[in-house]
Design a protein around this motif. Structure first.
Motif, PDB file in Angstrom:
ATOM      1  N   GLY A   1       1.825   1.482  -5.743  1.00 49.26           N
ATOM      2  CA  GLY A   1       1.368   1.830  -4.417  1.00 49.26           C
ATOM      3  C   GLY A   1       0.675   3.179  -4.431  1.00 49.26           C
ATOM      4  O   GLY A   1      -0.010   3.528  -5.399  1.00 49.26           O
ATOM      5  N   ALA A   2       0.866   3.970  -3.400  1.00 48.88           N
ATOM      6  CA  ALA A   2       0.220   5.270  -3.262  1.00 48.88           C
ATOM      7  C   ALA A   2       0.643   6.259  -4.317  1.00 48.88           C
ATOM      8  O   ALA A   2      -0.044   7.250  -4.553  1.00 48.88           O
ATOM      9  CB  ALA A   2       0.494   5.835  -1.867  1.00 48.88           C
TER      10      ALA A   2
ATOM     11  N   PRO B   1       0.802  -1.223   0.000  1.00 51.37           N
ATOM     12  CA  PRO B   1       0.000   0.000   0.000  1.00 51.37           C
ATOM     13  C   PRO B   1       0.841   1.283   0.000  1.00 51.37           C
ATOM     14  O   PRO B   1       0.308   2.364  -0.190  1.00 51.37           O
ATOM     15  CB  PRO B   1      -0.812  -0.114   1.289  1.00 51.37           C
ATOM     16  CG  PRO B   1       0.036  -0.936   2.192  1.00 51.37           C
ATOM     17  CD  PRO B   1       0.780  -1.888   1.289  1.00 51.37           C
ATOM     18  N   THR B   2       2.124   1.166   0.201  1.00 47.05           N
ATOM     19  CA  THR B   2       2.952   2.372   0.245  1.00 47.05           C
ATOM     20  C   THR B   2       3.517   2.669  -1.138  1.00 47.05           C
ATOM     21  O   THR B   2       3.403   1.890  -2.061  1.00 47.05           O
ATOM     22  CB  THR B   2       4.121   2.186   1.230  1.00 47.05           C
ATOM     23  OG1 THR B   2       4.886   1.076   0.812  1.00 47.05           O
ATOM     24  CG2 THR B   2       3.601   1.965   2.642  1.00 47.05           C
ATOM     25  N   ILE B   3       4.170   3.815  -1.221  1.00 45.54           N
ATOM     26  CA  ILE B   3       4.788   4.222  -2.485  1.00 45.54           C
ATOM     27  C   ILE B   3       6.050   3.398  -2.715  1.00 45.54           C
ATOM     28  O   ILE B   3       6.845   3.183  -1.805  1.00 45.54           O
ATOM     29  CB  ILE B   3       5.158   5.722  -2.439  1.00 45.54           C
ATOM     30  CG1 ILE B   3       3.897   6.557  -2.277  1.00 45.54           C
ATOM     31  CG2 ILE B   3       5.946   6.130  -3.675  1.00 45.54           C
ATOM     32  CD1 ILE B   3       4.182   8.034  -2.062  1.00 45.54           C
TER      33      ILE B   3
END
Length: 166
Positions: A162-163, A145-147
């Protein structure tokens, strides 16, 4: 020096296996390179029958010989021969049929491509494993879910997710 002497010297000193064999598999001529390739001396190999002592499967020779007899040539066929120590060797053949000779015979050049085939197989398996690993990595990265971003050796972004996509 006879007229055939230069040709005999070429035959004997060739680093490529050279031979001739009668239709029944008798080996008529063989150079030292071919004898060494199979672990024999020249005289030992001349005492062998190509069909039954050298080919791992006599049917393979029969099929190749029939096709070569029809065409008059053999261009790069891969066959399986038995080394003196029992190992199977993959041999690539280029040759021609001399039908008018007595006895009619097959003359050919032979190259052992066993290691080449093994290396090609290893590279193919490694490539498949690398492709599976890359696919798995892409699936994992899509679930983060993160960059994130992936760069190549020149630090160019080749994948992001991701983000960062939002």
């Amino acid at each position: 020096m006879t007229a055939d002497a230069p040709l005999q010297l070429w035959f004997d000193r060739s680093p490529i296996g050279v031979f001739s064999a009668a239709r029944d598999g008798r080996i008529l001529h063989v150079n030292p390179a071919l004898a060494g390739m199979l672990g024999y001396t020249r005289d030992e190999l001349l005492a062998k029958n190509l069909t039954y002592d050298i080919y791992t499967d006599p049917a393979e020779r029969a099929a190749l010989h029939a096709a070569s007899w029809e065409r008059g040539t053999c261009d790069g066929a891969r066959v399986h021969w038995r080394h003196r120590d029992g190992r199977v060797r993959t041999i690539q053949l280029w040759g021609h049929i001399l039908k008018a000779e007595e006895p009619p015979r097959f003359e050919a050049w032979a190259i052992d491509v066993t290691e080449e085939d093994a290396a090609t197989g290893t590279l193919r398996r490694q490539r498949q494993e690398l492709e599976r690993t890359a696919t798995t990595l892409q699936l994992v990265l899509r679930q983060i879910p993160t960059i994130y971003w992936v760069v190549d050796s020149d630090l160019r972004v080749i994948e992001r997710g991701g983000a960062v996509d939002q």
